[in-house]
Structure formats: structure tokens, C-alpha cells
Design a protein around this motif. Sequence first.
Motif, PDB file in Angstrom:
ATOM      1  N   GLU A   1       7.077   5.399   5.488  1.00  0.00           N
ATOM      2  CA  GLU A   1       6.182   6.388   6.031  1.00  0.00           C
ATOM      3  C   GLU A   1       5.908   6.273   7.573  1.00  0.00           C
ATOM      4  OE1 GLU A   1       1.157   6.654   5.889  1.00  0.00           O
ATOM      5  OE2 GLU A   1       2.236   6.592   4.000  1.00  0.00           O
ATOM      6  N   GLU A   2       6.464   7.324   8.223  1.00  0.00           N
ATOM      7  CA  GLU A   2       6.443   7.181   9.703  1.00  0.00           C
ATOM      8  C   GLU A   2       4.896   7.702  10.343  1.00  0.00           C
ATOM      9  OE1 GLU A   2       8.609   6.142  11.716  1.00  0.00           O
ATOM     10  OE2 GLU A   2       9.955   5.777  10.225  1.00  0.00           O
ATOM     11  N   SER A   3       4.391   6.707  10.389  1.00  0.00           N
ATOM     12  CA  SER A   3       2.678   6.984  10.795  1.00  0.00           C
ATOM     13  C   SER A   3       2.031   5.702  11.302  1.00  0.00           C
ATOM     14  CB  SER A   3       1.969   7.464   9.672  1.00  0.00           C
ATOM     15  OG  SER A   3       1.745   6.650   8.834  1.00  0.00           O
ATOM     16  N   GLU A   4       1.247   6.084  12.225  1.00  0.00           N
ATOM     17  CA  GLU A   4       0.421   4.868  12.705  1.00  0.00           C
ATOM     18  C   GLU A   4       0.016   4.249  11.347  1.00  0.00           C
ATOM     19  OE1 GLU A   4      -0.531   3.726  15.685  1.00  0.00           O
ATOM     20  OE2 GLU A   4       0.876   5.347  16.413  1.00  0.00           O
ATOM     21  N   ARG A   5      -0.292   4.677  10.403  1.00  0.00           N
ATOM     22  CA  ARG A   5      -1.051   3.796   9.201  1.00  0.00           C
ATOM     23  C   ARG A   5       0.253   2.893   8.710  1.00  0.00           C
ATOM     24  NH1 ARG A   5      -1.683   3.247   3.524  1.00  0.00           N
ATOM     25  NH2 ARG A   5       0.368   4.323   2.675  1.00  0.00           N
ATOM     26  N   ALA A   6       1.453   3.011   8.779  1.00  0.00           N
ATOM     27  CA  ALA A   6       2.238   1.982   8.717  1.00  0.00           C
ATOM     28  C   ALA A   6       2.351   0.846   9.546  1.00  0.00           C
ATOM     29  CB  ALA A   6       3.943   2.614   8.884  1.00  0.00           C
ATOM     30  N   ALA A   7       1.980   0.804  10.707  1.00  0.00           N
ATOM     31  CA  ALA A   7       1.610  -0.169  11.725  1.00  0.00           C
ATOM     32  C   ALA A   7       0.375  -1.000  11.291  1.00  0.00           C
ATOM     33  CB  ALA A   7       1.766   0.428  13.161  1.00  0.00           C
ATOM     34  N   SER A   8      -0.683  -0.115  10.857  1.00  0.00           N
ATOM     35  CA  SER A   8      -1.748  -0.821  10.743  1.00  0.00           C
ATOM     36  C   SER A   8      -1.767  -1.393   9.193  1.00  0.00           C
ATOM     37  CB  SER A   8      -2.956   0.392  10.482  1.00  0.00           C
ATOM     38  OG  SER A   8      -4.255   0.036  10.077  1.00  0.00           O
ATOM     39  N   VAL A   9      -0.858  -0.845   8.428  1.00  0.00           N
ATOM     40  CA  VAL A   9      -0.896  -1.767   7.222  1.00  0.00           C
ATOM     41  C   VAL A   9      -0.195  -3.128   7.173  1.00  0.00           C
ATOM     42  CG1 VAL A   9       0.303  -1.656   4.828  1.00  0.00           C
ATOM     43  CG2 VAL A   9      -1.242   0.297   5.652  1.00  0.00           C
ATOM     44  N   ALA A  10       0.862  -3.073   8.135  1.00  0.00           N
ATOM     45  CA  ALA A  10       1.723  -4.138   8.549  1.00  0.00           C
ATOM     46  C   ALA A  10       0.742  -5.311   9.185  1.00  0.00           C
ATOM     47  CB  ALA A  10       2.824  -3.753   9.330  1.00  0.00           C
ATOM     48  N   LYS A  11       0.062  -4.964  10.172  1.00  0.00           N
ATOM     49  CA  LYS A  11      -0.758  -5.627  10.921  1.00  0.00           C
ATOM     50  C   LYS A  11      -1.962  -6.524   9.974  1.00  0.00           C
ATOM     51  CE  LYS A  11      -3.812  -6.053  14.699  1.00  0.00           C
ATOM     52  NZ  LYS A  11      -4.359  -5.155  15.997  1.00  0.00           N
ATOM     53  N   ALA A  12      -2.548  -5.604   9.266  1.00  0.00           N
ATOM     54  CA  ALA A  12      -3.433  -6.113   7.969  1.00  0.00           C
ATOM     55  C   ALA A  12      -2.637  -7.229   7.138  1.00  0.00           C
ATOM     56  CB  ALA A  12      -4.478  -5.005   7.291  1.00  0.00           C
ATOM     57  N   ALA A  13      -1.672  -6.908   6.794  1.00  0.00           N
ATOM     58  CA  ALA A  13      -0.832  -7.837   5.741  1.00  0.00           C
ATOM     59  C   ALA A  13      -0.594  -9.112   6.556  1.00  0.00           C
ATOM     60  CB  ALA A  13       0.437  -7.215   5.464  1.00  0.00           C
ATOM     61  N   ILE A  14      -0.366  -9.060   7.745  1.00  0.00           N
ATOM     62  CA  ILE A  14      -0.128 -10.368   8.763  1.00  0.00           C
ATOM     63  C   ILE A  14      -1.354 -10.872   8.838  1.00  0.00           C
ATOM     64  CG2 ILE A  14       0.791 -11.306  10.672  1.00  0.00           C
ATOM     65  CD1 ILE A  14       2.808  -8.802  10.986  1.00  0.00           C
ATOM     66  N   LYS A  15      -2.215 -10.368   9.148  1.00  0.00           N
ATOM     67  CA  LYS A  15      -3.592 -11.006   9.460  1.00  0.00           C
ATOM     68  C   LYS A  15      -4.033 -11.556   8.203  1.00  0.00           C
ATOM     69  CE  LYS A  15      -4.922 -10.279  13.797  1.00  0.00           C
ATOM     70  NZ  LYS A  15      -5.132 -11.247  14.694  1.00  0.00           N
ATOM     71  N   LYS A  16      -3.846 -11.069   6.919  1.00  0.00           N
ATOM     72  CA  LYS A  16      -4.457 -11.765   5.682  1.00  0.00           C
ATOM     73  C   LYS A  16      -3.550 -12.896   5.289  1.00  0.00           C
ATOM     74  CE  LYS A  16      -6.189  -7.293   4.156  1.00  0.00           C
ATOM     75  NZ  LYS A  16      -5.945  -6.078   3.214  1.00  0.00           N
ATOM     76  N   SER A  17      -2.135 -12.820   5.893  1.00  0.00           N
ATOM     77  CA  SER A  17      -1.391 -14.260   5.287  1.00  0.00           C
ATOM     78  C   SER A  17      -2.061 -15.588   5.817  1.00  0.00           C
ATOM     79  CB  SER A  17      -0.103 -14.008   5.894  1.00  0.00           C
ATOM     80  OG  SER A  17      -0.104 -14.150   7.260  1.00  0.00           O
ATOM     81  N   GLU A  18      -1.457 -16.469   5.264  1.00  0.00           N
ATOM     82  CA  GLU A  18      -1.795 -17.696   5.511  1.00  0.00           C
ATOM     83  C   GLU A  18      -1.999 -18.231   6.996  1.00  0.00           C
ATOM     84  OE1 GLU A  18       2.178 -20.163   4.245  1.00  0.00           O
ATOM     85  OE2 GLU A  18       1.099 -18.805   2.798  1.00  0.00           O
TER      86      GLU A  18
ATOM     87  N   GLU B   1       0.726  -1.058   0.002  1.00  0.00           N
ATOM     88  CA  GLU B   1       0.033  -0.016   0.039  1.00  0.00           C
ATOM     89  C   GLU B   1       0.756   1.373   0.054  1.00  0.00           C
ATOM     90  OE1 GLU B   1      -3.243   0.072   2.533  1.00  0.00           O
ATOM     91  OE2 GLU B   1      -3.766  -1.953   2.407  1.00  0.00           O
ATOM     92  N   GLY B   2       1.902   0.979  -0.939  1.00  0.00           N
ATOM     93  CA  GLY B   2       2.749   2.367  -0.841  1.00  0.00           C
ATOM     94  C   GLY B   2       3.903   2.480   0.326  1.00  0.00           C
ATOM     95  N   ILE B   3       3.809   1.745   1.244  1.00  0.00           N
ATOM     96  CA  ILE B   3       4.905   1.767   2.370  1.00  0.00           C
ATOM     97  C   ILE B   3       5.899   0.627   2.077  1.00  0.00           C
ATOM     98  CG2 ILE B   3       5.094   1.674   4.714  1.00  0.00           C
ATOM     99  CD1 ILE B   3       2.020   2.587   4.917  1.00  0.00           C
ATOM    100  N   ASP B   4       7.010   1.006   2.183  1.00  0.00           N
ATOM    101  CA  ASP B   4       8.254   0.319   2.072  1.00  0.00           C
ATOM    102  C   ASP B   4       8.699  -0.294   3.578  1.00  0.00           C
ATOM    103  OD1 ASP B   4       8.644   0.452  -0.859  1.00  0.00           O
ATOM    104  OD2 ASP B   4       9.710   2.276  -0.548  1.00  0.00           O
TER     105      ASP B   4
END
Length: 73
Positions: A43-60, A23-26
Motif C-alpha cells: 500500500e503506497e501511502s503514509e499509512r504504510a509508514a505509520s503502521v510500520a512505525k507503530a509495529a516497531i514501537k510495540k516490539s520488545e 494491518e493488511g499491508i505487506d
Amino acid sequence: MIIINMPLKRDFVKELLDGKNIEGIDYRFLKQENMKLYFEVSEESERAASVAKAAIKKSELGPALFFMVEHVR
């Protein structure tokens, strides 16, 4: 920087995020201290943490993992 605190499957999460653009965050793995994984983010923001959390949750394995993700300044 974000910190992911998790007791199991740390290598899985490293592979899932390290060197990836989600989602545009490296994400770049920095270090591991005990159960904590440290990632540098473009991207130094809470969004970076939220995107990482969502990516982990969506993984197998994500639905079965217990972990916490936080943004640190």
C-alpha cells in the motif's frame, strides 16, 4: 516504498517487518544503505509508514530505539 532510518538494531527491524503482513499491508525488505532500510510495501501511502512505525514501537525493543520512518514515492 518506505525508508526506516536507524543507527542500531537494523537486523531486528528487518526480521520484524520482512515478509510480514501487518494491518493488511505487506512489507518486503529491499536493501540497506548505511543506516537506511528500504522496504517495498503493498500500500503506497503514509499509512504504510505509520503502521510500520507503530509495529516497531510495540516490539520488545521499540521503546528504546531511535528511528524515523518515511514514505517515499
